[in-house]
Design an enzyme around this catalytic site. Structure first.
Site, PDB file in Angstrom:
ATOM      1  N   GLY A  13       0.834  -1.203   0.000  1.00 37.28           N
ATOM      2  CA  GLY A  13       0.000   0.000   0.000  1.00 37.28           C
ATOM      3  C   GLY A  13       0.861   1.243   0.000  1.00 37.28           C
ATOM      4  O   GLY A  13       0.569   2.213   0.698  1.00 37.28           O
ATOM      5  N   SER A  15       1.657   3.541  -2.334  1.00 33.87           N
ATOM      6  CA  SER A  15       1.529   4.667  -3.272  1.00 33.87           C
ATOM      7  C   SER A  15       0.845   5.883  -2.659  1.00 33.87           C
ATOM      8  O   SER A  15       0.861   6.956  -3.251  1.00 33.87           O
ATOM      9  CB  SER A  15       0.781   4.225  -4.532  1.00 33.87           C
ATOM     10  OG  SER A  15      -0.548   3.872  -4.204  1.00 33.87           O
ATOM     11  N   SER A 144      -2.534   0.051  14.678  1.00 31.01           N
ATOM     12  CA  SER A 144      -3.315   1.265  14.946  1.00 31.01           C
ATOM     13  C   SER A 144      -3.553   1.417  16.444  1.00 31.01           C
ATOM     14  O   SER A 144      -3.559   0.430  17.193  1.00 31.01           O
ATOM     15  CB  SER A 144      -4.691   1.160  14.261  1.00 31.01           C
ATOM     16  OG  SER A 144      -5.534   2.212  14.668  1.00 31.01           O
ATOM     17  N   SER A 146      -6.286   1.734  17.214  1.00 26.62           N
ATOM     18  CA  SER A 146      -7.504   0.923  17.223  1.00 26.62           C
ATOM     19  C   SER A 146      -7.251  -0.531  17.601  1.00 26.62           C
ATOM     20  O   SER A 146      -8.209  -1.294  17.761  1.00 26.62           O
ATOM     21  CB  SER A 146      -8.182   0.966  15.849  1.00 26.62           C
ATOM     22  OG  SER A 146      -8.577   2.267  15.547  1.00 26.62           O
ATOM     23  N   GLN A 154     -16.343   0.879  13.404  1.00 29.45           N
ATOM     24  CA  GLN A 154     -15.129   0.150  13.018  1.00 29.45           C
ATOM     25  C   GLN A 154     -15.081  -1.246  13.650  1.00 29.45           C
ATOM     26  O   GLN A 154     -14.000  -1.767  13.910  1.00 29.45           O
ATOM     27  CB  GLN A 154     -13.890   0.943  13.466  1.00 29.45           C
ATOM     28  CG  GLN A 154     -13.729   2.282  12.778  1.00 29.45           C
ATOM     29  CD  GLN A 154     -12.569   3.065  13.374  1.00 29.45           C
ATOM     30  OE1 GLN A 154     -12.528   3.336  14.580  1.00 29.45           O
ATOM     31  NE2 GLN A 154     -11.613   3.415  12.544  1.00 29.45           N
ATOM     32  N   TYR A 157     -13.055  -3.463  11.701  1.00 25.49           N
ATOM     33  CA  TYR A 157     -11.695  -2.952  11.450  1.00 25.49           C
ATOM     34  C   TYR A 157     -10.784  -3.104  12.666  1.00 25.49           C
ATOM     35  O   TYR A 157      -9.648  -3.572  12.548  1.00 25.49           O
ATOM     36  CB  TYR A 157     -11.810  -1.488  11.037  1.00 25.49           C
ATOM     37  CG  TYR A 157     -10.509  -0.722  10.925  1.00 25.49           C
ATOM     38  CD1 TYR A 157      -9.711  -0.824   9.785  1.00 25.49           C
ATOM     39  CD2 TYR A 157     -10.081   0.135  11.944  1.00 25.49           C
ATOM     40  CE1 TYR A 157      -8.523  -0.102   9.667  1.00 25.49           C
ATOM     41  CE2 TYR A 157      -8.908   0.862  11.840  1.00 25.49           C
ATOM     42  CZ  TYR A 157      -8.129   0.741  10.699  1.00 25.49           C
ATOM     43  OH  TYR A 157      -6.954   1.445  10.597  1.00 25.49           O
ATOM     44  N   LYS A 161      -6.765  -4.731  13.401  1.00 30.19           N
ATOM     45  CA  LYS A 161      -5.592  -3.992  13.860  1.00 30.19           C
ATOM     46  C   LYS A 161      -5.021  -4.615  15.133  1.00 30.19           C
ATOM     47  O   LYS A 161      -3.809  -4.634  15.341  1.00 30.19           O
ATOM     48  CB  LYS A 161      -5.955  -2.511  14.046  1.00 30.19           C
ATOM     49  CG  LYS A 161      -6.228  -1.822  12.724  1.00 30.19           C
ATOM     50  CD  LYS A 161      -4.938  -1.717  11.904  1.00 30.19           C
ATOM     51  CE  LYS A 161      -5.130  -1.693  10.437  1.00 30.19           C
ATOM     52  NZ  LYS A 161      -3.880  -1.561   9.670  1.00 30.19           N
ATOM     53  N   ILE A 190      -4.754   9.954  11.552  1.00 32.32           N
ATOM     54  CA  ILE A 190      -3.823  10.555  10.594  1.00 32.32           C
ATOM     55  C   ILE A 190      -4.640  10.943   9.364  1.00 32.32           C
ATOM     56  O   ILE A 190      -5.396  10.109   8.833  1.00 32.32           O
ATOM     57  CB  ILE A 190      -2.730   9.521  10.188  1.00 32.32           C
ATOM     58  CG1 ILE A 190      -2.119   8.815  11.420  1.00 32.32           C
ATOM     59  CG2 ILE A 190      -1.668  10.181   9.318  1.00 32.32           C
ATOM     60  CD1 ILE A 190      -1.397   9.690  12.394  1.00 32.32           C
TER      61      ILE A 190
HETATM   62  N1  NAI Z   1      -5.110   7.219   8.638  1.00 38.40           N
HETATM   63  C1  NAI Z   1      -5.264   6.819   9.893  1.00 38.40           C
HETATM   64  O1  NAI Z   1      -5.830   7.536  10.742  1.00 38.40           O
HETATM   65  C2  NAI Z   1      -4.749   5.503  10.321  1.00 38.40           C
HETATM   66  C3  NAI Z   1      -4.336   4.537   9.425  1.00 38.40           C
HETATM   67  N2  NAI Z   1      -3.885   3.338   9.877  1.00 38.40           N
HETATM   68  C4  NAI Z   1      -3.462   2.315   8.948  1.00 38.40           C
HETATM   69  O2  NAI Z   1      -2.475   2.835   8.098  1.00 38.40           O
HETATM   70  C5  NAI Z   1      -2.448   2.057   6.917  1.00 38.40           C
HETATM   71  C6  NAI Z   1      -2.322   2.988   5.727  1.00 38.40           C
HETATM   72  O3  NAI Z   1      -3.506   3.748   5.616  1.00 38.40           O
HETATM   73  P1  NAI Z   1      -3.518   5.292   5.259  1.00 38.40           P
HETATM   74  O4  NAI Z   1      -2.207   5.695   4.744  1.00 38.40           O
HETATM   75  O5  NAI Z   1      -4.092   6.021   6.409  1.00 38.40           O
HETATM   76  O6  NAI Z   1      -4.633   5.367   4.111  1.00 38.40           O
HETATM   77  P2  NAI Z   1      -4.507   5.198   2.545  1.00 38.40           P
HETATM   78  O7  NAI Z   1      -5.858   4.861   2.068  1.00 38.40           O
HETATM   79  O8  NAI Z   1      -3.826   6.347   1.938  1.00 38.40           O
HETATM   80  O9  NAI Z   1      -3.527   3.955   2.395  1.00 38.40           O
HETATM   81  C7  NAI Z   1      -3.948   2.630   2.330  1.00 38.40           C
HETATM   82  C8  NAI Z   1      -3.215   2.008   1.163  1.00 38.40           C
HETATM   83  O10 NAI Z   1      -3.483   0.625   1.120  1.00 38.40           O
HETATM   84  C9  NAI Z   1      -3.773   0.294  -0.218  1.00 38.40           C
HETATM   85  N3  NAI Z   1      -4.594  -0.896  -0.282  1.00 38.40           N
HETATM   86  C10 NAI Z   1      -5.888  -1.040   0.123  1.00 38.40           C
HETATM   87  N4  NAI Z   1      -6.314  -2.267  -0.145  1.00 38.40           N
HETATM   88  C11 NAI Z   1      -5.279  -2.918  -0.725  1.00 38.40           C
HETATM   89  C12 NAI Z   1      -5.126  -4.218  -1.247  1.00 38.40           C
HETATM   90  N5  NAI Z   1      -6.126  -5.102  -1.214  1.00 38.40           N
HETATM   91  N6  NAI Z   1      -3.930  -4.573  -1.775  1.00 38.40           N
HETATM   92  C13 NAI Z   1      -2.909  -3.672  -1.828  1.00 38.40           C
HETATM   93  N7  NAI Z   1      -3.000  -2.425  -1.350  1.00 38.40           N
HETATM   94  C14 NAI Z   1      -4.185  -2.048  -0.810  1.00 38.40           C
HETATM   95  C15 NAI Z   1      -4.508   1.509  -0.760  1.00 38.40           C
HETATM   96  O11 NAI Z   1      -4.545   1.520  -2.164  1.00 38.40           O
HETATM   97  C16 NAI Z   1      -3.691   2.624  -0.163  1.00 38.40           C
HETATM   98  O12 NAI Z   1      -2.576   2.936  -0.964  1.00 38.40           O
HETATM   99  C17 NAI Z   1      -3.692   1.191   6.930  1.00 38.40           C
HETATM  100  O13 NAI Z   1      -3.335  -0.132   7.292  1.00 38.40           O
HETATM  101  C18 NAI Z   1      -4.533   1.814   8.032  1.00 38.40           C
HETATM  102  O14 NAI Z   1      -5.369   0.871   8.651  1.00 38.40           O
HETATM  103  C19 NAI Z   1      -3.771   3.065  11.204  1.00 38.40           C
HETATM  104  C20 NAI Z   1      -4.153   3.986  12.115  1.00 38.40           C
HETATM  105  C21 NAI Z   1      -4.677   5.272  11.758  1.00 38.40           C
HETATM  106  C1  LIG Z   2      -9.304   5.404   9.501  1.00 42.50           C
HETATM  107  C2  LIG Z   2      -9.545   5.990  10.861  1.00 42.50           C
HETATM  108  O1  LIG Z   2      -9.675   7.353  10.815  1.00 42.50           O
HETATM  109  C3  LIG Z   2      -8.390   5.709  11.737  1.00 42.50           C
HETATM  110  O2  LIG Z   2      -8.029   4.371  11.598  1.00 42.50           O
HETATM  111  C4  LIG Z   2      -7.457   4.012  12.701  1.00 42.50           C
HETATM  112  O3  LIG Z   2      -6.910   2.942  12.823  1.00 42.50           O
HETATM  113  C5  LIG Z   2      -7.541   5.084  13.731  1.00 42.50           C
HETATM  114  O4  LIG Z   2      -7.887   4.600  14.947  1.00 42.50           O
HETATM  115  C6  LIG Z   2      -8.572   5.987  13.187  1.00 42.50           C
HETATM  116  O5  LIG Z   2      -9.855   5.594  13.624  1.00 42.50           O
END
Ligand code: NAI
Ligand SMILES: C[C@H](O)[C@@H]1OC(=O)[C@H](O)[C@@H]1O
Length: 254
Positions: A13, A15, A144, A146, A154, A157, A161, A190
């Site tokens: 993930g 990109s 997370s 979470s 969630q 979800y 996590k 984030i």
């Molecule tokens: N943004 C937030 O508040 C938080 C995010 N996270 C975790 O951080 C990680 C990254 O998320 P973010 O950068 O926030 O959002 P994001 O949506 O920008 O990144 C998620 C990435 O995973 C990719 N992805 C989704 N399904 C996929 C699949 N089946 N195969 C390959 N790639 C896939 C998406 O295309 C995207 O690039 C996630 O695991 C999310 O659960 C954890 C805590 C908080």
């Molecule tokens: C996607 C949510 O905003 C984010 O995902 C998490 O894992 C954090 O706890 C936030 O709820």
């Protein structure tokens, strides 16, 4: 000081969001970087270009992490291009917010497959390559806050996590004898694509922000440093650990 000089870092993930910030952060610290991505060729290409502009090698491979075959393919492609794997950052994830009582079976199933099964297969494939190389390695999973606290929309979800956090603990035990360290980062809220719609609700945004002692929501780049640190030899005696990166939100009860 460059913390990942000469290392090969794989990120799922990669990109967008946190994965992209980690990819650029790793390249700034001297790593060659392979990213897995789900859909947008343009975003993946721009991430590769950004890494190459920093003087590092990069590749992008499209693939669904929920498919077990993607993990082996990703590792094989990185090894073919860069010769080895030193770090795996398991980051890909989805969070389709939905109420509990009418949660569709497909949404639960897909969220588990992407977030937990996907992490499992990627970590396992990277670990097998690291064991074959015989020089240890580092695995960082993006869990997370979470994993530790719940969310009304969630319920599908947060268990994934918690599962990723637990996977790092067990993998740390299974892989310690091979010199492979396994840790997780626990981001708070984030600002990324994953929560853009959810945080468009200004009331919710204000409530979440009010809970954060550092006074702001996180940005993807806030995760780059902690991920690079855990991936690097600076963390050589850190394994099985979970690092909250949440601006203090978790400890702010009253
Ligand atoms: N943004 C937030 O508040 C938080 C995010 N996270 C975790 O951080 C990680 C990254 O998320 P973010 O950068 O926030 O959002 P994001 O949506 O920008 O990144 C998620 C990435 O995973 C990719 N992805 C989704 N399904 C996929 C699949 N089946 N195969 C390959 N790639 C896939 C998406 O295309 C995207 O690039 C996630 O695991 C999310 O659960 C954890 C805590 C908080
Ligand atoms: C996607 C949510 O905003 C984010 O995902 C998490 O894992 C954090 O706890 C936030 O709820």
């Amino acid at each position: 000081m460059k913390l990942l000089e000469g290392k090969v870092v794989l990120i799922t993930g990669g990109s967008t969001g946190i994965g992209r910030a980690a990819a650029i952060g790793a390249a700034r610290h001297g790593a060659d970087v392979a990213i897995n991505y789900a859909s947008s060729d343009d975003k993946a290409a721009s991430c590769v270009a950004e890494i190459e502009a920093l003087g590092q090698r990069a590749l992008a491979m499209k693939g669904d992490v929920a498919d077990p075959a993607t993990a082996g393919d990703f590792v094989d492609k990185a090894v073919a291009a860069f010769g080895r794997v030193d770090v795996m950052v398991s980051n890909a994830g989805i969070c389709p917010f939905h109420a509990f009582l009418d949660m569709p079976v497909e949404t639960v199933d897909r969220t588990f497959r992407v977030n937990l099964h996907g992490a499992y297969y990627m970590v396992q494939a990277a670990a097998n390559q690291m064991v074959k190389q015989g020089e240890g390695g580092a695995i960082v999973a993006v869990s997370s806050i979470s994993a530790l606290v719940g969310g009304e929309y969630q319920t599908h979800y947060t268990p994934t996590k918690a599962g990723v956090h637990s996977l790092m603990q067990s993998a740390a035990i299974a892989l310690g004898k091979h010199g492979i360290r396994c840790n997780s980062v626990l981001p708070g809220t984030i600002l990324t694509e994953i929560n853009r719609d959810d945080l468009a609700d200004q009331d919710k945004r204000d409530r979440v922000t009010a809970r954060i002692p550092l006074g702001r929501l996180g940005e993807a780049d806030d995760l780059a440093g902690p991920i690079v640190f855990l991936a690097s030899d600076m963390a050589q005696y850190v394994t099985g650990a979970a690092l909250l990166v949440d601006g203090g939100a978790f400890v702010n009860l009253q």
